[in-house]
Design a protein around this motif. Structure first.
Motif, PDB file in Angstrom:
ATOM      1  N   THR A 211      -7.582  34.037  18.981  1.00 32.43           N
ATOM      2  CA  THR A 211      -6.210  33.782  18.535  1.00 32.43           C
ATOM      3  C   THR A 211      -5.334  35.020  18.702  1.00 32.43           C
ATOM      4  O   THR A 211      -4.188  34.934  19.161  1.00 32.43           O
ATOM      5  CB  THR A 211      -6.203  33.335  17.057  1.00 32.43           C
ATOM      6  OG1 THR A 211      -6.998  32.144  16.914  1.00 32.43           O
ATOM      7  CG2 THR A 211      -4.786  33.042  16.592  1.00 32.43           C
ATOM      8  N   GLN A 214      -4.511  35.503  22.325  1.00 31.76           N
ATOM      9  CA  GLN A 214      -3.492  34.555  22.781  1.00 31.76           C
ATOM     10  C   GLN A 214      -2.095  35.022  22.391  1.00 31.76           C
ATOM     11  O   GLN A 214      -1.141  34.897  23.170  1.00 31.76           O
ATOM     12  CB  GLN A 214      -3.777  33.168  22.197  1.00 31.76           C
ATOM     13  CG  GLN A 214      -4.984  32.473  22.815  1.00 31.76           C
ATOM     14  CD  GLN A 214      -5.334  31.168  22.127  1.00 31.76           C
ATOM     15  OE1 GLN A 214      -4.944  30.924  20.985  1.00 31.76           O
ATOM     16  NE2 GLN A 214      -6.090  30.329  22.816  1.00 31.76           N
ATOM     17  N   LYS A 217      -1.121  37.874  24.644  1.00 35.67           N
ATOM     18  CA  LYS A 217      -0.744  37.360  25.967  1.00 35.67           C
ATOM     19  C   LYS A 217       0.676  36.816  25.962  1.00 35.67           C
ATOM     20  O   LYS A 217       1.452  37.032  26.897  1.00 35.67           O
ATOM     21  CB  LYS A 217      -1.735  36.273  26.391  1.00 35.67           C
ATOM     22  CG  LYS A 217      -1.519  35.756  27.803  1.00 35.67           C
ATOM     23  CD  LYS A 217      -2.589  34.743  28.177  1.00 35.67           C
ATOM     24  CE  LYS A 217      -2.389  34.243  29.603  1.00 35.67           C
ATOM     25  NZ  LYS A 217      -3.434  33.255  29.981  1.00 35.67           N
ATOM     26  N   GLU A 218       1.037  36.107  24.876  1.00 37.82           N
ATOM     27  CA  GLU A 218       2.397  35.565  24.764  1.00 37.82           C
ATOM     28  C   GLU A 218       3.444  36.668  24.693  1.00 37.82           C
ATOM     29  O   GLU A 218       4.568  36.502  25.165  1.00 37.82           O
ATOM     30  CB  GLU A 218       2.482  34.665  23.522  1.00 37.82           C
ATOM     31  CG  GLU A 218       1.674  33.381  23.640  1.00 37.82           C
ATOM     32  CD  GLU A 218       1.589  32.626  22.322  1.00 37.82           C
ATOM     33  OE1 GLU A 218       2.171  33.130  21.323  1.00 37.82           O
ATOM     34  OE2 GLU A 218       0.951  31.562  22.279  1.00 37.82           O
TER      35      GLU A 218
END
Length: 320
Positions: A211, A214, A217-218
């Protein structure tokens, strides 16, 4: 009907043929067993009957549904369900003779294990039914191409029958041997609980790690290459280790009841998981951003059994 709701309905209904047949058998075998070869066979062969249920209700029906939906998602979900169905099946079978307290302990532990695994399944799938299939099945579908439609029956469903019926053999032993509780029951239960909690904390740490990556990465920030904290500091696959503790704890229980032969199911499962471990690690090394860090992780951290990291990682920590 939305896809999520449709898959949920399918998942709830798909096991009904076996459940309804077993309930019908329980209500009619006493009246019909003397003049019905079917009920007599069902009565005298509980393990074979479980295999028949599995073959037609899982292997055949799940396989057909998977091709209609172009996804083999359901077998992963039912890994959490089938052991619960089997432990209740053996507990309610008319041939069962067992210590009621041992049965209650095993059934309770199986429910706790199942809830833990189901929670992890839905958490990874963002609480969606059938959101994705196992990446290994996707890879195999590419590998076998046009032959995958029939290879999948053996590679996924028939193999799962061997694994699941095998690892659940201790459930049969527990419900076919009537002996008083002894110290080994509590030792085995402790091993099982240790496995459940180890797998839960390991999976939670992995979920938090994924999580966080992620979110990074965003935000366009560099990803963290390797999870090497918490339980993952002592084992590269602590979730697999916890899962194996659960199954081998059940073997210990069966062994204490004089049926050590049931180890064969867990041994096959452990060998399969060893191969899965190899596939997972190859996948990690195939990702450029983490390959170097993961090679160091492999050199310094135990594969399954938790152990202290080698001095190489300690030197690396001191230098950062």
């Amino acid at each position: 009907m939305g896809r999520n709701l449709k898959n949920a309905v399918i998942a709830f209904l798909v096991a009904l043929p076996s459940i309804l047949f077993h309930l019908y058998f329980l209500n009619h075998y006493e009246k019909s067993s003397h003049n019905s070869p079917l009920w007599s066979w069902c009565f005298h062969h509980p393990i074979l009957l479980a295999n028949v249920f599995f073959f037609f209700n899982v292997n055949v029906l799940f396989w057909v549904i998977s091709h209609i939906q172009s996804s083999h998602w359901m077998i992963d979900l039912y890994w959490t369900v089938i052991p619960v169905l089997l432990v209740h099946y053996y507990a309610t079978h008319p041939l069962g003779q067992y210590n009621s307290w041992r049965s209650k302990i095993v059934i309770l532990l199986t429910w706790v294990w199942s809830i833990r695994l189901a929670h992890n399944y839905f958490r990874r799938a963002r609480w969606q039914w059938g959101a994705r299939e196992d990446w290994r099945f996707t890879d195999m579908s590419r590998q076998y191409g046009k032959h995958w439609w029939w290879v999948s029956f053996f590679a996924i469903y028939l193999s799962e029958q061997v694994f699941l019926i095998g690892v659940c053999l201790p459930f049969y032993v527990v419900h076919s041997v009537d002996k008083p509780l002894n110290i080994w029951d509590f030792v085995a239960a402790a091993v099982c609980l240790c496995g459940i909690f180890t797998a839960y904390f390991a999976d939670t740490q992995l979920y938090d790690f994924v999580t966080r990556n992620q979110k990074l990465k965003e935000l366009g920030k560099p990803l963290v290459a390797t999870l090497d904290r918490g339980l993952w500091q002592y084992s590269r696959h602590p979730n697999y280790f916890g899962e194996q503790l659960w199954w081998w704890g059940l073997v210990l229980l069966a062994w204490s009841l004089g049926h050590g032969w049931t180890f064969i199911g867990s041994l096959i499962n452990s060998m399969c998981l060893a191969y899965v471990t190899l596939l997972v690690e190859r996948r990690m090394l195939g990702q450029d951003y983490r390959a170097e860090a993961y090679r160091l992780y492999q050199k310094t951290t135990s594969v399954w059994i938790p152990w202290f990291r080698s001095s190489a990682i300690a030197v690396k920590d001191k230098s950062t």
